[in-house]
Design a protein around this motif. Structure first.
Motif, PDB file in Angstrom:
ATOM      1  N   GLY A  28       6.485  -3.338  -1.429  1.00  0.00           N
ATOM      2  CA  GLY A  28       5.664  -3.224  -2.625  1.00  0.00           C
ATOM      3  C   GLY A  28       4.377  -4.012  -2.509  1.00  0.00           C
ATOM      4  N   ALA A  29       3.511  -3.782  -3.474  1.00  0.00           N
ATOM      5  CA  ALA A  29       2.232  -4.492  -3.509  1.00  0.00           C
ATOM      6  C   ALA A  29       2.461  -5.933  -3.973  1.00  0.00           C
ATOM      7  CB  ALA A  29       1.280  -3.785  -4.465  1.00  0.00           C
ATOM      8  N   ARG A  30       1.653  -6.828  -3.431  1.00  0.00           N
ATOM      9  CA  ARG A  30       1.723  -8.221  -3.878  1.00  0.00           C
ATOM     10  C   ARG A  30       1.193  -8.333  -5.304  1.00  0.00           C
ATOM     11  NH1 ARG A  30      -1.268 -11.687   0.343  1.00  0.00           N
ATOM     12  NH2 ARG A  30      -1.827  -9.791   1.407  1.00  0.00           N
ATOM     13  N   THR A  36      -4.693   1.028  -8.302  1.00  0.00           N
ATOM     14  CA  THR A  36      -5.101   2.169  -9.117  1.00  0.00           C
ATOM     15  C   THR A  36      -5.800   3.252  -8.302  1.00  0.00           C
ATOM     16  OG1 THR A  36      -7.152   1.048  -9.744  1.00  0.00           O
ATOM     17  CG2 THR A  36      -5.294   0.869 -11.279  1.00  0.00           C
ATOM     18  N   GLY A  37      -6.468   2.902  -7.221  1.00  0.00           N
ATOM     19  CA  GLY A  37      -7.140   3.895  -6.382  1.00  0.00           C
ATOM     20  C   GLY A  37      -6.245   4.485  -5.311  1.00  0.00           C
ATOM     21  N   VAL A  52      -3.892  -1.351   1.159  1.00  0.00           N
ATOM     22  CA  VAL A  52      -3.504  -1.550  -0.237  1.00  0.00           C
ATOM     23  C   VAL A  52      -4.250  -2.724  -0.850  1.00  0.00           C
ATOM     24  CG1 VAL A  52      -1.576  -2.078  -1.776  1.00  0.00           C
ATOM     25  CG2 VAL A  52      -1.208  -0.615   0.211  1.00  0.00           C
ATOM     26  N   GLY A  53      -4.855  -2.483  -2.023  1.00  0.00           N
ATOM     27  CA  GLY A  53      -5.415  -3.555  -2.821  1.00  0.00           C
ATOM     28  C   GLY A  53      -6.710  -4.151  -2.335  1.00  0.00           C
ATOM     29  N   THR A  76      -7.504   3.107  -0.427  1.00  0.00           N
ATOM     30  CA  THR A  76      -8.215   2.775  -1.650  1.00  0.00           C
ATOM     31  C   THR A  76      -9.683   3.146  -1.622  1.00  0.00           C
ATOM     32  OG1 THR A  76      -8.608   0.538  -0.852  1.00  0.00           O
ATOM     33  CG2 THR A  76      -6.659   0.873  -2.233  1.00  0.00           C
ATOM     34  N   ALA A  77     -10.173   3.792  -0.595  1.00  0.00           N
ATOM     35  CA  ALA A  77     -11.579   4.178  -0.560  1.00  0.00           C
ATOM     36  C   ALA A  77     -11.870   5.159  -1.679  1.00  0.00           C
ATOM     37  CB  ALA A  77     -11.922   4.806   0.794  1.00  0.00           C
TER      38      ALA A  77
END
Length: 145
Positions: A28-30, A36-37, A52-53, A76-77
């Motif tokens: 998972g994301a930290r 969101t992107g 990510v992030g 995320t670009a």
């Protein structure tokens, strides 16, 4: 998977896995990471790198550098798809995510693929009706054969 995830590194996932599956596999994301992107519903391609992030500008720069090396893309670009689009397998909808490509040009890209038995090189995009030097320069880091 790299960037702001709990366990960055290579994730081995089954064919058809999605970005959400890779994110889960990376723990998972930290906390505080902006995802969101990140299109978590997108199907992954073999060998791609999902970032990510990261801020969009940093992520886009890393994506362009990775694309020049032929090794991956960005999650995320904001300026294009999250990973290099495969000219050999992309649908009209997938090609339509590329900057400057609408449904008509996407169909031209697919028609060229059908007529010529696929793409062996990204440079073949120059042969597609509607893709000039400027558009090719914009698309080159965003696609792969």
């Amino acid at each position: 998977m790299s960037g702001k995830v709990r366990r960055p590194g290579i994730q081995h996932l089954p064919s058809g896995a999605r970005v959400a599956d890779a994110l889960r596999a990376a723990g998972g994301a930290r906390e505080g990471a902006d995802v969101t992107g990140l299109n978590q519903a997108r199907v992954l391609t073999d060998g791609e790198q999902v970032l990510v992030g990261l801020p969009a500008a940093q992520s886009a720069a890393q994506s362009a550098a990775a694309g020049a090396e032929g090794s991956g893309g960005s999650g995320t670009a904001q300026a294009g798809p999250a990973a290099p689009v495969s000219l050999s397998t992309a649908t009209v909808e997938q090609l339509d995510t590329l900057p400057g490509v609408g449904p008509v040009l996407a169909q031209h890209i697919i028609d060229y693929r059908t007529e010529h038995g696929g793409y062996r090189s990204v440079d073949e995009l120059r042969e597609v009706d509607g893709i000039g030097d400027r558009r090719f320069a914009d698309l080159r880091p965003l696609v792969r054969p």
